[in-house]
Design a protein around this motif. Structure first.
Motif, PDB file in Angstrom:
ATOM      1  N   LEU A   2      27.636  -7.908   3.522  1.00 39.23           N
ATOM      2  CA  LEU A   2      27.888  -6.563   3.492  1.00 39.23           C
ATOM      3  C   LEU A   2      28.105  -6.180   5.278  1.00 39.23           C
ATOM      4  O   LEU A   2      27.540  -6.156   6.003  1.00 39.23           O
ATOM      5  CB  LEU A   2      27.197  -5.662   2.761  1.00 39.23           C
ATOM      6  CG  LEU A   2      27.164  -4.723   2.940  1.00 39.23           C
ATOM      7  CD1 LEU A   2      27.806  -3.875   1.663  1.00 39.23           C
ATOM      8  CD2 LEU A   2      25.523  -3.404   1.994  1.00 39.23           C
ATOM      9  N   ARG A   3      29.660  -6.083   5.732  1.00 41.43           N
ATOM     10  CA  ARG A   3      29.343  -5.084   7.284  1.00 41.43           C
ATOM     11  C   ARG A   3      29.760  -3.270   6.977  1.00 41.43           C
ATOM     12  O   ARG A   3      30.564  -3.001   5.988  1.00 41.43           O
ATOM     13  CB  ARG A   3      31.207  -5.567   7.209  1.00 41.43           C
ATOM     14  CG  ARG A   3      31.015  -6.932   7.722  1.00 41.43           C
ATOM     15  CD  ARG A   3      30.092  -7.860   8.635  1.00 41.43           C
ATOM     16  NE  ARG A   3      31.416  -8.092   9.525  1.00 41.43           N
ATOM     17  CZ  ARG A   3      30.584  -9.199  10.705  1.00 41.43           C
ATOM     18  NH1 ARG A   3      29.724  -9.298  11.167  1.00 41.43           N
ATOM     19  NH2 ARG A   3      31.999  -9.476  11.224  1.00 41.43           N
ATOM     20  N   LYS A   4      29.442  -2.601   7.821  1.00 42.70           N
ATOM     21  CA  LYS A   4      29.336  -1.178   7.644  1.00 42.70           C
ATOM     22  C   LYS A   4      30.364  -1.217   9.166  1.00 42.70           C
ATOM     23  O   LYS A   4      30.269  -1.234   9.869  1.00 42.70           O
ATOM     24  CB  LYS A   4      28.340  -0.446   8.466  1.00 42.70           C
ATOM     25  CG  LYS A   4      27.427  -0.511   6.917  1.00 42.70           C
ATOM     26  CD  LYS A   4      26.361   0.311   6.906  1.00 42.70           C
ATOM     27  CE  LYS A   4      25.342   0.326   5.151  1.00 42.70           C
ATOM     28  NZ  LYS A   4      24.077   1.347   4.928  1.00 42.70           N
ATOM     29  N   TYR A   5      31.093  -0.198   8.668  1.00 46.24           N
ATOM     30  CA  TYR A   5      31.962   0.179  10.297  1.00 46.24           C
ATOM     31  C   TYR A   5      31.624   2.118  10.294  1.00 46.24           C
ATOM     32  O   TYR A   5      31.976   2.644   9.076  1.00 46.24           O
ATOM     33  CB  TYR A   5      33.572   0.035   9.794  1.00 46.24           C
ATOM     34  CG  TYR A   5      33.826  -1.470  10.210  1.00 46.24           C
ATOM     35  CD1 TYR A   5      34.191  -2.258  10.787  1.00 46.24           C
ATOM     36  CD2 TYR A   5      33.452  -2.030   8.897  1.00 46.24           C
ATOM     37  CE1 TYR A   5      33.873  -3.620  11.091  1.00 46.24           C
ATOM     38  CE2 TYR A   5      33.612  -3.445   8.893  1.00 46.24           C
ATOM     39  CZ  TYR A   5      33.820  -4.703  10.136  1.00 46.24           C
ATOM     40  OH  TYR A   5      34.344  -5.526  10.131  1.00 46.24           O
ATOM     41  N   PRO A  13      29.699   6.257   7.015  1.00 42.76           N
ATOM     42  CA  PRO A  13      29.541   5.084   7.057  1.00 42.76           C
ATOM     43  C   PRO A  13      30.751   4.210   6.189  1.00 42.76           C
ATOM     44  O   PRO A  13      30.670   5.357   4.668  1.00 42.76           O
ATOM     45  CB  PRO A  13      28.561   4.425   7.137  1.00 42.76           C
ATOM     46  CG  PRO A  13      27.541   4.730   6.054  1.00 42.76           C
ATOM     47  CD  PRO A  13      28.539   6.558   6.907  1.00 42.76           C
ATOM     48  N   THR A  15      31.611   1.877   3.788  1.00 39.90           N
ATOM     49  CA  THR A  15      31.606  -0.169   3.638  1.00 39.90           C
ATOM     50  C   THR A  15      32.351  -0.779   3.351  1.00 39.90           C
ATOM     51  O   THR A  15      33.059  -0.274   1.813  1.00 39.90           O
ATOM     52  CB  THR A  15      30.366   0.518   2.956  1.00 39.90           C
ATOM     53  OG1 THR A  15      29.411   1.662   3.165  1.00 39.90           O
ATOM     54  CG2 THR A  15      29.266  -1.138   2.536  1.00 39.90           C
ATOM     55  N   TYR A  16      32.425  -1.775   3.020  1.00 43.92           N
ATOM     56  CA  TYR A  16      33.160  -2.558   3.116  1.00 43.92           C
ATOM     57  C   TYR A  16      32.219  -3.916   2.104  1.00 43.92           C
ATOM     58  O   TYR A  16      32.120  -4.356   3.000  1.00 43.92           O
ATOM     59  CB  TYR A  16      34.197  -3.641   3.529  1.00 43.92           C
ATOM     60  CG  TYR A  16      35.424  -2.110   4.655  1.00 43.92           C
ATOM     61  CD1 TYR A  16      34.677  -1.811   5.792  1.00 43.92           C
ATOM     62  CD2 TYR A  16      35.912  -2.832   3.993  1.00 43.92           C
ATOM     63  CE1 TYR A  16      35.576  -1.041   6.028  1.00 43.92           C
ATOM     64  CE2 TYR A  16      37.216  -1.642   4.426  1.00 43.92           C
ATOM     65  CZ  TYR A  16      37.123  -1.154   5.959  1.00 43.92           C
ATOM     66  OH  TYR A  16      37.737  -0.173   6.763  1.00 43.92           O
ATOM     67  N   ASP A 159      37.957  -1.907  -1.292  1.00 44.17           N
ATOM     68  CA  ASP A 159      38.356  -2.413  -0.273  1.00 44.17           C
ATOM     69  C   ASP A 159      39.220  -1.779   0.435  1.00 44.17           C
ATOM     70  O   ASP A 159      39.680  -1.269   1.790  1.00 44.17           O
ATOM     71  CB  ASP A 159      37.224  -3.581   0.432  1.00 44.17           C
ATOM     72  CG  ASP A 159      36.171  -3.703   0.373  1.00 44.17           C
ATOM     73  OD1 ASP A 159      35.130  -2.734   0.568  1.00 44.17           O
ATOM     74  OD2 ASP A 159      35.395  -5.020   0.381  1.00 44.17           O
TER      75      ASP A 159
END
Length: 169
Positions: A2-5, A13, A15-16, A159
């Motif tokens: 899980l990556r947050k931008y 945020p 979230t992807y 996503d």
């Protein structure tokens, strides 16, 4: 993974659930903008006309030859041998030259507040596919591409939609 931008204009945020494999890859080239000359204009026109001719006259469709050319060229950065030769034939010039032209074209339109160009590559999350660093680097350098590894399930649809909304407003 899980990556947050975080979008700069908001604290919310994005979230992807897909792994962003290009998150730590920075452009390693100082790419010069080249003049969009007749050679480039003719290759773009020939490519666009070929695409339009291949479409059925009975269908009401919209296509972006510029976007399709970028997608094929991004892919061609990972091709070799006769596959690369055929892709270059379809695109109308060698990939290295076209990378520079498309980079310059994208740079020229990047100041446009209406048209936004964004590129990404979505790879199926499998251990069988090893992506070469040079392929990733070229796509970051010339196309500012985000590259994701994902499961291709419902979360991938979310996503993709979130990524498109964030990158193109």
């Amino acid at each position: 993974i899980l990556r947050k931008y975080v979008e700069l204009s908001t604290s919310k945020p994005i979230t992807y659930f897909s792994e962003c494999v290009s998150a730590d890859i920075k452009s390693d080239k100082n790419i010069s903008v080249v003049s969009l000359d007749n050679e480039y204009a003719l290759s773009q026109t020939d490519f666009a006309l070929s695409l339009l001719k291949s479409q059925s006259a009975n269908k009401n469709i919209r296509i972006s030859p510029f976007s399709i050319m970028q997608a094929i060229t991004m892919t061609a950065n990972g091709a070799a041998g006769s596959t690369k030769d055929e892709m270059e034939n379809v695109l109308g010039m060698d990939i290295e030259k076209l990378n520079n032209y498309l980079y310059s074209h994208r740079s020229e339109i990047s100041n446009d507040n209406v048209f936004k160009s964004a590129n990404s590559i979505w790879l199926k999350n499998t251990e069988l596919i090893e992506v070469e660093k040079n392929f990733l680097q070229n796509n970051v350098n010339y196309y500012n591409a985000d590259i994701f590894r994902t499961t291709f399930d419902k979360t991938t649809i979310d996503d993709l939609n979130n990524w498109c909304a964030y990158k193109t407003d």
